[in-house]
Every structure is written in structure tokens, then in C-alpha cells.
Scaffold this active site. Structure first.
Site, PDB file in Angstrom:
ATOM      1  N   ASP A   1      -4.157   3.798   2.118  1.00 19.31           N
ATOM      2  CA  ASP A   1      -5.605   3.556   2.212  1.00 19.31           C
ATOM      3  C   ASP A   1      -5.938   2.087   2.507  1.00 19.31           C
ATOM      4  OD1 ASP A   1      -4.965   2.366  -0.167  1.00 19.31           O
ATOM      5  OD2 ASP A   1      -6.410   3.490  -1.395  1.00 19.31           O
TER       6      ASP A   1
ATOM      7  N   ASP B   1      -7.572 -14.125 -19.131  1.00 17.10           N
ATOM      8  CA  ASP B   1      -8.497 -14.770 -18.201  1.00 17.10           C
ATOM      9  C   ASP B   1      -9.444 -15.721 -18.942  1.00 17.10           C
ATOM     10  OD1 ASP B   1      -9.454 -14.593 -15.353  1.00 17.10           O
ATOM     11  OD2 ASP B   1     -11.338 -14.090 -16.357  1.00 17.10           O
TER      12      ASP B   1
ATOM     13  N   HIS C   1      -3.859 -16.889  -7.154  1.00 16.94           N
ATOM     14  CA  HIS C   1      -4.899 -16.189  -6.388  1.00 16.94           C
ATOM     15  C   HIS C   1      -6.219 -16.954  -6.379  1.00 16.94           C
ATOM     16  CE1 HIS C   1      -5.750 -15.167 -10.524  1.00 16.94           C
ATOM     17  NE2 HIS C   1      -6.960 -14.822 -10.148  1.00 16.94           N
ATOM     18  N   ASP C   2      -6.295 -18.036  -7.128  1.00 19.98           N
ATOM     19  CA  ASP C   2      -7.539 -18.821  -7.166  1.00 19.98           C
ATOM     20  C   ASP C   2      -7.464 -20.095  -6.349  1.00 19.98           C
ATOM     21  OD1 ASP C   2      -9.013 -17.125  -8.768  1.00 19.98           O
ATOM     22  OD2 ASP C   2      -8.240 -17.984 -10.620  1.00 19.98           O
TER      23      ASP C   2
ATOM     24  N   ASP D   1       0.843  -1.190   0.000  1.00 24.83           N
ATOM     25  CA  ASP D   1       0.000   0.000   0.000  1.00 24.83           C
ATOM     26  C   ASP D   1       0.883   1.246   0.000  1.00 24.83           C
ATOM     27  OD1 ASP D   1      -1.780   2.018   0.470  1.00 24.83           O
ATOM     28  OD2 ASP D   1      -2.285   1.394   2.519  1.00 24.83           O
TER      29      ASP D   1
ATOM     30  N   ASP E   1      -3.228  -8.678 -16.784  1.00 22.16           N
ATOM     31  CA  ASP E   1      -4.306  -9.665 -16.793  1.00 22.16           C
ATOM     32  C   ASP E   1      -5.463  -9.044 -17.581  1.00 22.16           C
ATOM     33  OD1 ASP E   1      -5.961 -11.789 -15.983  1.00 22.16           O
ATOM     34  OD2 ASP E   1      -5.022 -11.812 -14.015  1.00 22.16           O
TER      35      ASP E   1
ATOM     36  N   ASP F   1      -1.189  -0.850  -4.317  1.00 23.92           N
ATOM     37  CA  ASP F   1      -1.318   0.035  -5.483  1.00 23.92           C
ATOM     38  C   ASP F   1       0.007   0.116  -6.250  1.00 23.92           C
ATOM     39  OD1 ASP F   1       0.290   1.734  -3.885  1.00 23.92           O
ATOM     40  OD2 ASP F   1      -1.503   2.550  -2.938  1.00 23.92           O
TER      41      ASP F   1
ATOM     42  N   GLU G   1      -5.092 -18.471 -19.457  1.00 22.84           N
ATOM     43  CA  GLU G   1      -5.719 -19.264 -18.409  1.00 22.84           C
ATOM     44  C   GLU G   1      -6.794 -20.086 -19.104  1.00 22.84           C
ATOM     45  OE1 GLU G   1      -8.251 -19.137 -14.287  1.00 22.84           O
ATOM     46  OE2 GLU G   1      -8.752 -17.819 -15.931  1.00 22.84           O
TER      47      GLU G   1
ATOM     48  N   ASN H   1      -0.189   4.464  -0.650  1.00 22.86           N
ATOM     49  CA  ASN H   1      -0.826   5.760  -0.341  1.00 22.86           C
ATOM     50  C   ASN H   1      -1.648   5.732   0.947  1.00 22.86           C
ATOM     51  OD1 ASN H   1      -3.003   4.266  -1.112  1.00 22.86           O
ATOM     52  ND2 ASN H   1      -3.834   5.772  -2.561  1.00 22.86           N
TER      53      ASN H   1
HETATM   54  C1  NOJ Z   1     -10.267 -16.563 -13.447  1.00 23.35           C
HETATM   55  C2  NOJ Z   1      -9.636 -15.668 -12.449  1.00 23.35           C
HETATM   56  O1  NOJ Z   1      -8.345 -16.116 -12.158  1.00 23.35           O
HETATM   57  C3  NOJ Z   1     -10.552 -15.644 -11.249  1.00 23.35           C
HETATM   58  O2  NOJ Z   1      -9.963 -14.998 -10.155  1.00 23.35           O
HETATM   59  C4  NOJ Z   1     -11.855 -15.009 -11.646  1.00 23.35           C
HETATM   60  O3  NOJ Z   1     -12.759 -15.089 -10.575  1.00 23.35           O
HETATM   61  C5  NOJ Z   1     -12.470 -15.709 -12.857  1.00 23.35           C
HETATM   62  N1  NOJ Z   1     -11.509 -15.989 -13.870  1.00 23.35           N
HETATM   63  C6  NOJ Z   1     -13.536 -14.860 -13.473  1.00 23.35           C
HETATM   64  O4  NOJ Z   1     -12.965 -13.765 -14.133  1.00 23.35           O
END
Ligand code: NOJ
Length: 507
Positions: A24, A198, A314-315, A20, A97, A28, A253, A22
Site C-alpha cells: 500500500d 517522547d 527522524h527530527d 512496505d 516510542d 509496516d 527524549e 502489503n
Molecule cells: C518529538 C518527536 O520526535 C517528534 O517527531 C514529534 O513531532 C514531537 N516529539 C511531538 O510528539
């Protein structure tokens, strides 16, 4: 360098959780720029940034409402440009992305589309009539529930593969393609080094709208809502467009764990790389499975195909929590690090794994941020489950687990921010953090740095082919070769010491 990505180590940054700058509570561009020295020292070659465009953030940026602007939480276009220039000055590439499959329901295109059945943008999205008073078919959203949302105003359903606020575009309409190709040119002209695309295999649905089948456990098989010929056609057109620029990379992806499907999107006229979920999302630390997946990928590698190597994103839950238990923590995590950095392929590290960050669990639904977790909670409560049951189920599927702020030091909020961050900090930040691991010689961070150094030192490790890839019981091993250089790497997945005689290996 042409095809720089073949030899690169990528590092995924989850935009709101890196630094972070700034004050908040949200990561960023200024914050990320201030950590470029750290990334350079780690010696990664390229950064993948999760979406940073303007977004209502129902799905944290994967719901874009303006493809041409930077979300105010992350800074301004100027901040983006400064960050990009500084990364480039340090020799670090940056890929963005890009979500082509759907837009936010607040995107002006959709607002116009939903205005009336005759709106010029009506056909930019997928609108269908009721069928016998119900949804047009049985398709389910990946976040649960029907993939169709009824819109009172024009008395039709629209299609959304994810949340109802992420509306699928109609890729059969050439205007959609043209609009998105303009977006791609815009960011390439700004100097971005490529894209992570994506759910690229979701573009286009089966126009006949056949129902999807179910497996024995009653889980829907997504047969008719992805991997249609149009997705391949668009991928090829994307390739042609991006080839007009020099040295850009396209990483797809492809939403599937089936290697046979995923690999069809990669190749000379298609995507440079695809994510190998067949290996990346394994649920168990198991020699046989890992070996089988490496073998499958090796076979393909005879051609132009290069796999990606990762175990976290992140998924998914962080792999140190998913694949490692407390007793074996350090060793297994180091083995997986070694595998990613020595096997044939392109490593994609996930922020924080270099210090062994673990999953986050929340103990109150008010602290959950992930749409998938929140929707599960709401569904569980609606179905009559208790708060505890609903919280447990939502923690199970919530992707907050791997999205907590990176732990820079042991000061309040782990040095990520001066104020309470947008998502909870993992409580273990006082023990697991960058600052203390920079001082300890045998820390995870030093291990990652050493492995990166070793990989970069030996061409066989970033250019070589497998001379051998094999397994004896619990020991997986390979030899990679480049010209005269040969490097052997041996992994003992068992708990006992083992001996392998080199003469017994057919080399
Ligand atoms: C794949 C992304 O990695 C995920 O985080 C997202 O929720 C879905 N696509 C929908 O965009």
C-alpha cells in the site's frame, strides 16, 4: 543480560519508511519482519520503532488516538506480535516510542473532554479562559504560532505544545497518570523491551502560566512550559513501575540541547539513557565543538551516566547532508560512524545512514508530508510570500528530509514498495542503495559493518572507560581501556596530514 542496553547498538526505524510488506506504499510490521535478516547481518542489537499505534497521523503517529491498538497502515496486533517474536528469536530487542505528553485531538479522552466544561475528562487536558479577550499567555507551539487553541463549543482555550491536533495532557491529574501507566504495563506485558519516551521533559506546565521570555533574536525561550518538578516526579514513578519487569530500558527524549538540563533526567532512579542533542544535533563538522561535548559527557560518566551517540534522527536532517560536503562525503561520514561506534556511549543509528542516505527535498508543496513543513508553508503564504519563498522555507524546516524510504535497490521505488510510496523516494536511489553497497567492498555499508564488528570484538570499545580523551589542533583522540585491553582511536578533522607522537601524549 541485565543492563543489556549498556552494550547495545540501537537502530531507529521510522515506521512508514522501512519496508512496505502489503503493497500500500506505507512501511509496516510485515515489511520490517522481512528485513530482520538484513538487520541481523548488520549486527545491531536493538530496534527503536517510531509510534505504531492508531493515529490520524497529523504528525505521523506522534498523535495517538488509541494507545492499545496498532495502526491499520502498519498491520494488526498479530503482525506486531509476529514481528516482535521473530526479532527476539534473532536476539534483537525492540523498544517502542511512547507519547505521554499529548494525545491526538481525536482520542476518545479528548473528545469527551471537549464536550462540556463539566465533562468527567475535562481536567485530563489543560483548559483555560480567555485573558482580556486573548490567549492565556504568550506560549508558542514548537511548530510555530500560539500554543493555545480556542474551542468555540465551551469557549475556552486548550494547550498544545505541538500541532493543535496534539493536545497536551494534564499530568497534575492522577487519573491521567494512572491511565498512562496502564498503557505502559500493557506493552511491557506484550514483551516490548523498553520505551523511547517522547518529549518526556514536557510533562506538566507552570500552573501560574507566566509568559515566556525571548532571546535577542526574538526567539521564544521555553522557560515555563517544560522541565518542571512534576516531570522529574513522573520519571521517578515510571522507573519504579518499569523496575517491576526485568531488563527493560527507558530512553528519554529530553527536548533540549543543554546538556546540563538533559543529564538531570538520567540516573539510577530515573531514565537509563537520554538523547544527547548537545552532540547529536551539532550543525558543523568541527573538532572543537565535538571534543568539548565529549569532554562534558565524559565528566558525567564518572558516575552512572552513559551518553547516547547519534547524529541523525527522524527530527533532524540526515548528518551526511548536514555535516558533510560533496568533496569530503565518504571520509567525514566514515569518521562520524567511527566516532559513534568507538566513543564511550550507546550508539543510535538511524535507518539508511549505513548506506549514506542524503536529505530529501520536495519541489511541490503537494509532496510535503511533514506537519512542520506544511504549517510553515501555510504561514509564509498567509504572510504574503511567494510560492517559491514559502517552499524554500518549508523545505528548510521540513523533517521529510530524513524520512524518505530506505533505498533497498535500484528498481522502481527503490525496492521499498510496488506502488508510489506515501513520501517521495530520493532520486539518488539508483546510485545509493543496499543491494549495490552489499556488493562493493569499500562501500559505506561495508564500512558500517566493519566498524560494528570491530566494536563488538573489543571489550574496551563497549565496556571501557576513557583512559585519555584529548585533542591536539585538529586531531581528536581517545584511549579506551578495559582491564588489560587498551584501544586508541585518532580522528584528524583537518584537511592536512598530521603526525602525533605517542610519547607526547601523557599516557
Ligand atoms: C518529538 C518527536 O520526535 C517528534 O517527531 C514529534 O513531532 C514531537 N516529539 C511531538 O510528539
Amino acid at each position: 543480560m541485565k543492563d543489556w542496553w549498556k552494550e547495545a547498538i540501537f537502530y531507529e526505524i521510522y515506521m512508514p519508511s522501512f519496508c512496505d510488506g502489503n503493497g500500500d506504499g506505507i512501511g509496516d510490521f510485515k515489511g520490517i519482519a522481512s528485513k530482520l535478516a538484513y538487520l541481523k547481518e548488520l549486527d545491531i542489537d536493538a530496534i527503536w520503532l517510531t509510534p505504531f499505534y492508531k493515529s490520524p497521523k497529523i504528525d505521523n503517529g506522534y498523535d495517538i488516538s488509541d494507545y492499545y491498538s496498532i495502526d491499520a497502515d502498519y498491520g494488526t496486533m498479530y503482525d506486531f506480535q509476529v514481528f516482535l517474536d521473530q526479532a527476539h528469536q534473532r536476539g534483537i530487542k525492540v523498544i517502542a516510542d511512547l507519547v505521554l505528553n499529548h494525545t491526538s485531538s481525536l482520542h476518545p479522552w479528548f473528545l469527551e473532554s471537549r464536550e462540556s466544561r463539566t465533562s468527567p475528562k475535562r481536567d485530563w487536558y489543560i483548559w483555560k479562559d480567555k485573558v482580556e479577550g486573548h490567549q492565556p499567555n504568550n506560549w508558542e507551539s514548537y511548530f510555530g504560532g500560539s500554543a493555545w487553541e480556542y474551542d468555540e463549543k465551551t469557549a475556552q482555550y486548550y494547550y498544545h505544545a505541538f500541532a493543535k491536533e496534539q493536545v497536551d495532557l494534564n499530568w497534575y491529574n492522577p487519573e491521567v497518570k494512572n491511565a498512562m501507566f496502564d498503557v505502559i504495563r500493557f506493552w511491557l506485558d506484550k514483551g516490548i523491551d523498553g520505551f523511547r519516551l517522547d518529549v518526556i521533559n514536557f510533562l506538566g506546565i507552570d500552573p501560574t502560566l507566566q509568559n515566556n521570555p525571548y532571546d535577542e533574536e526574538g526567539k521564544q525561550i521555553h522557560l515555563h512550559d517544560k522541565d518542571l518538578p512534576i516531570a522529574f516526579e513522573i520519571v521517578e514513578e515510571l522507573r519504579t513501575l518499569v523496575n517491576k519487569y526485568e531488563d527493560k530500558v527507558l530512553v528519554g527524549e529530553v527536548g533540549t540541547e543543554e546538556f546540563e538540563i538533559a543529564k538531570t533526567y538520567a540516573g539510577q532512579d530515573k531514565l537509563d539513557l537520554i538523547f544527547n542533542f548537545n552532540l547529536g544535533s551539532i550543525q558543523k563538522f568541527e573538532v572543537k565543538r565535538i571534543f568539548d561535548e565529549l569532554k562534558k559527557m565524559e565528566k558525567e560518566n564518572q558516575g552512572l551516566y552513559l551518553p547516547t551517540l547519534f547524529f541523525s534522527s527522524h527530527d533532524m536532517p540526515r548528518h551526511i547532508t548536514r555535516l558533510v560536503d560533496q568533496d569530503t562525503e565518504q571520509t567525514r561520514a566514515q569518521m562520524l560512524c567511527t566516532l559513534m561506534l568507538t566513543a564511550t556511549g550507546v550508539p543510535f543509528l538511524y535507518y539508511g545512514e549505513e548506506i549514506g542516505m542524503t536529505d530529501l527535498y520536495v519541489d511541490d508543496i503537494s509532496e510535503m508530508r511533514d506537519v512542520q513543513g506544511i504549517l510553515t508553508y501555510q504561514r509564509m503564504i498567509a504572510e504574503g510570500n511567494s510560492v517559491i519563498e514559502a517552499l524554500e522555507a518549508s523545505n528548510m524546516c521540513s523533517r521529510d528530509k530524513s524520512r524518505s524510504p530506505i533505498q533497498w535497490n535500484d528498481t522502481v521505488y527503490a525496492g521499498f514498495s510496488q506502488i508510489k510510496p506515501w513520501i517521495c523516494v530520493n532520486e539518488n536511489y539508483t546510485k545509493i542503495n543496499v543491494e549495490c553497497q552489499s556488493r562493493e567492498v569499500d562501500s559505506m555499508l561495508q564500512y558500517y559493518k566493519n566498524m560494528i564488528r570491530i566494536r563488538k570484538k573489543y571489550k574496551a570499545l563497549y565496556k571501557g572507560n576513557y583512559e585519555l580523551l584529548d585533542r591536539r589542533n585538529d586531531v581528536l583522540f581517545f584511549i579506551r581501556k578495559y582491564k588489560e585491553q587498551r584501544i586508541g582511536v585518532f580522528f584528524n578533522f583537518g584537511i592536512k596530514q598530521d603526525t602525533l607522537h605517542l610519547e607526547s601524549l601523557s599516557i
